[in-house]
Design a protein around this motif. Structure first.
Motif: not given
Length: 245
Positions: A20-43
């Protein structure tokens, strides 16, 4: 069909909490990955190769940073899936079903597909300075893999949603949320030929499905953690009863 109590089909305490903790961690990491590149202009899917080349040439360091999160995300997704299978398997065997295996297979396949997506992004970041000729083919392949990955997410959502509902461990809204997300992602994957090489509002189907997928994963993680706690309480009560006798 009589529905079994969730606590009667739950295995060894501890592993479910971890998954269950792994599920929360997975969700956090995939959101963070997008937070890093999407605001920077990922096409977006279907973006022109010039904008793709410009982004990866100027923001390649951010692409590398975001990609560093993905190996851990894939490990956590696999652990989450294993925990879900473990929670559902005894109940499914009693009903001669295997929905959890369908869901786990979807998680493994989405890990594989997204490994290809991340590899292409890293390749684009390292070759962007060479010009747009190579970038065009790589970006088209990226878009195809990225969109088709919705098929595997849909498998995971359907398998674990139906399995979880049949076992009685998830609520109706959670089940419906999973099926709705699966429908959006599968529709987006089906329309992949219409999305490659052009920007289209149809791409919003996949985005909406992905956002619902993240919410669904978080909710499933909480379910597994609660099941683990319930199992511990149940086992403690049973042992206390046995000692009293």
């Amino acid at each position: 069909m009589l529905r079994q109590s969730p606590w009667s089909v739950i295995p060894t305490p501890g592993f479910l909490r971890l998954s269950g903790i792994a599920a929360l961690g997975f969700a956090f990491l995939i959101v963070m990955g997008n937070v890093i590149v999407v605001p920077a202009g990922l096409p977006r899917t279907g973006a022109h190769v010039d904008s793709v080349d410009a982004f990866f040439r100027t923001e390649g360091h951010l692409v590398g940073l975001a990609s560093m999160l993905t190996p851990a995300a894939w490990v956590l997704a696999t652990l989450f899936g294993a925990g879900a299978v473990r929670a559902l398997w005894r109940s499914e065997r009693a009903r001669h079903e295997a929905w959890s295996l369908l869901g786990f297979t979807g998680l493994i396949l989405q890990n594989s597909a997204f490994a290809g997506v991340i590899a292409i992004r890293l390749a684009l970041a390292s070759t962007a300075a060479d010009g747009t000729e190579g970038s065009a083919g790589l970006w088209a392949l990226h878009d195809a893999l990225f969109t088709l990955n919705g098929t595997f997410l849909a498998l995971a959502l359907v398998g674990l949603s139906v399995g979880g509902r049949h076992a009685g461990i998830i609520r109706p809204w959670h089940h419906v949320l999973g099926l709705l997300s699966a429908a959006l992602l599968f529709t987006s994957a089906t329309l992949t030929p219409l999305l490659i090489g052009r920007t289209s509002p149809l791409g919003l189907l996949g985005l909406a499905g992905w956002l619902l997928w993240v919410i669904w994963v978080v909710a499933y993680g909480i379910v597994l953690m609660r099941l683990d706690g319930g199992t511990r309480s149940h086992e403690a009560a049973r042992q206390a009863h046995g000692n009293a006798r």
